[in-house]
Design an enzyme around this catalytic site. Sequence first.
Site, PDB file in Angstrom:
ATOM      1  N   HIS A 178       0.863  -1.188   0.000  1.00  0.00           N
ATOM      2  CA  HIS A 178       0.000   0.000   0.000  1.00  0.00           C
ATOM      3  C   HIS A 178       0.897   1.235   0.000  1.00  0.00           C
ATOM      4  CE1 HIS A 178       1.051   0.127   4.220  1.00  0.00           C
ATOM      5  NE2 HIS A 178       0.517  -1.074   4.418  1.00  0.00           N
TER       6      HIS A 178
ATOM      7  N   MET B 119      -2.451   2.890   7.571  1.00  0.00           N
ATOM      8  CA  MET B 119      -2.504   1.947   6.436  1.00  0.00           C
ATOM      9  C   MET B 119      -1.883   0.629   6.852  1.00  0.00           C
ATOM     10  SD  MET B 119      -1.554   4.237   3.146  1.00  0.00           S
ATOM     11  CE  MET B 119      -2.522   5.697   2.781  1.00  0.00           C
TER      12      MET B 119
ATOM     13  N   HIS C 137       3.984   1.370   2.326  1.00  0.00           N
ATOM     14  CA  HIS C 137       5.187   0.691   1.839  1.00  0.00           C
ATOM     15  C   HIS C 137       5.891   1.538   0.767  1.00  0.00           C
ATOM     16  CE1 HIS C 137       2.665  -3.016   2.904  1.00  0.00           C
ATOM     17  NE2 HIS C 137       3.755  -3.208   3.614  1.00  0.00           N
TER      18      HIS C 137
HETATM   19  P1  AMP Z   1       4.838  -5.405   6.370  1.00  0.00           P
HETATM   20  O1  AMP Z   1       4.660  -5.699   4.911  1.00  0.00           O
HETATM   21  O2  AMP Z   1       3.575  -5.259   7.120  1.00  0.00           O
HETATM   22  O3  AMP Z   1       5.840  -6.334   7.024  1.00  0.00           O
HETATM   23  O4  AMP Z   1       5.501  -3.981   6.430  1.00  0.00           O
HETATM   24  C1  AMP Z   1       6.708  -3.719   5.755  1.00  0.00           C
HETATM   25  C2  AMP Z   1       7.257  -2.395   6.231  1.00  0.00           C
HETATM   26  O5  AMP Z   1       6.340  -1.359   5.938  1.00  0.00           O
HETATM   27  C3  AMP Z   1       7.487  -2.371   7.748  1.00  0.00           C
HETATM   28  O6  AMP Z   1       8.698  -1.678   8.024  1.00  0.00           O
HETATM   29  C4  AMP Z   1       6.287  -1.600   8.239  1.00  0.00           C
HETATM   30  O7  AMP Z   1       6.521  -0.920   9.454  1.00  0.00           O
HETATM   31  C5  AMP Z   1       6.080  -0.619   7.108  1.00  0.00           C
HETATM   32  N1  AMP Z   1       4.710  -0.099   7.108  1.00  0.00           N
HETATM   33  C6  AMP Z   1       3.559  -0.830   7.245  1.00  0.00           C
HETATM   34  N2  AMP Z   1       2.482  -0.009   7.259  1.00  0.00           N
HETATM   35  C7  AMP Z   1       2.970   1.257   7.139  1.00  0.00           C
HETATM   36  C8  AMP Z   1       2.362   2.552   7.102  1.00  0.00           C
HETATM   37  N3  AMP Z   1       1.039   2.705   7.207  1.00  0.00           N
HETATM   38  N4  AMP Z   1       3.164   3.635   6.975  1.00  0.00           N
HETATM   39  C9  AMP Z   1       4.512   3.492   6.873  1.00  0.00           C
HETATM   40  N5  AMP Z   1       5.152   2.296   6.906  1.00  0.00           N
HETATM   41  C10 AMP Z   1       4.391   1.196   7.033  1.00  0.00           C
END
Ligand code: AMP
Length: 284
Positions: A37, A188, A40
Site C-alpha cells: 500500500h 494503512m 510501503h
Molecule cells: P509489512 O509488509 O507489514 O511487514 O511492512 C513492511 C514495512 O512497511 C514495515 O517496516 C512496516 O513498518 C512498514 N509499514 C507498514 N504499514 C505502514 C504505514 N502505514 N506507513 C509506513 N510504513 C508502514
Amino acid sequence: MSQPTVVNSIAELRALTAAWRRAGATIGLVPTMGALHEGHISLTRLMREKTARTVVSIFVNPTQFGPNEDFARYPRTFEADCAKLAAAGVDAVFAPAPAEVYPEGFCTTISLAGPATAGLEDAFRPTHFAGVATVVAKLFTMVAPDAAIFGQKDFQQLAVIRRMAGDLNVPVEIIGAPTLREADGLAMSSRNIYLSPEERQAAPTLNRAMRAAAAAIRSGAPVARTLDEARAAIAAAGFVIDYLEVRDAASLAPVDQPDGRALRMLAAARLGKTRLIDNISLYD
Ligand code: AMP
C-alpha cells in the site's frame, strides 16, 4: 517506467548486488511482506533519496506468525505489488520461496531481550519478534545493504531491529519512517482489507481515541485515568483491546507520569477477526 529486476534466489540476488557494488552504488533495503500500500511505497521513496539502488524484499515470513494467526490467508498480490514498485522506480524485487530462506535443517534463531520483551506485542505474539529478527538478520546478510528502512507503524519492531543490528554489529544504517494514514486517521495496513464495511467505519476510533488521550495527557490529565477512558471509547466502538499503553519512546519501559522524556502511546486491538496496531508520539 522500467520494471524492477525480480530475483527469487539468493545467488541471483548476490550477483545483482555485487555488480551494483562494483559500479560504486550504495544499496538500500525495504523489507516487506507484500500486499503493498502507499505506506510501503513511501518507504521506497525515502530509500531512493538515500541510496543509489533500492531492493524491496517481498516475503511472507512463516516464522513470525503464531499457530493461530493469519499466515495462510495473509494477502498475496505479487503482480500488483510489482506494478506499484515499477511506478516507484525500485531497482529490484527479492521474492524468495520459503525453502530458499529456510532450507531443510534450518534451526538457528536470534534470541532477544530488551525492547523485544517490553510486554507489548511480545505479550500477545510470543514467537513473533524472534521470527522477525531472524529473517531481517538473514536479509541483511543476503543483501548487505548500506541502509534499511522500517515503518514506525511497527514501533516495537523498529526498536527490536535497531537493537539487533547494533548488537550483531551489522554495518547497516536503520531508518525509521513515519506512518502513512488514510484520510480518517486509520494507519494503512495490508490487513485493513480484512475489515468488513462496518468494521472499516469503526476502525478510525482507535487512532482518534489515542490522539484525544495524548492531547489530554499533554494538558496534564493523569496517564492511568486517561488511558482507562480511551480504552472505554475504543471498546465501545467494538474493539477487543490487547493493550493501550504509554511507554518511554526509547526503552519502551512503562511510564507513570510525563517527566520530559520522549513518550509513545502504543495500542493493539481486535475488530472482529482483524488485529490492528497503532502508535503515536505524545507530542505530535
Ligand atoms: P509489512 O509488509 O507489514 O511487514 O511492512 C513492511 C514495512 O512497511 C514495515 O517496516 C512496516 O513498518 C512498514 N509499514 C507498514 N504499514 C505502514 C504505514 N502505514 N506507513 C509506513 N510504513 C508502514
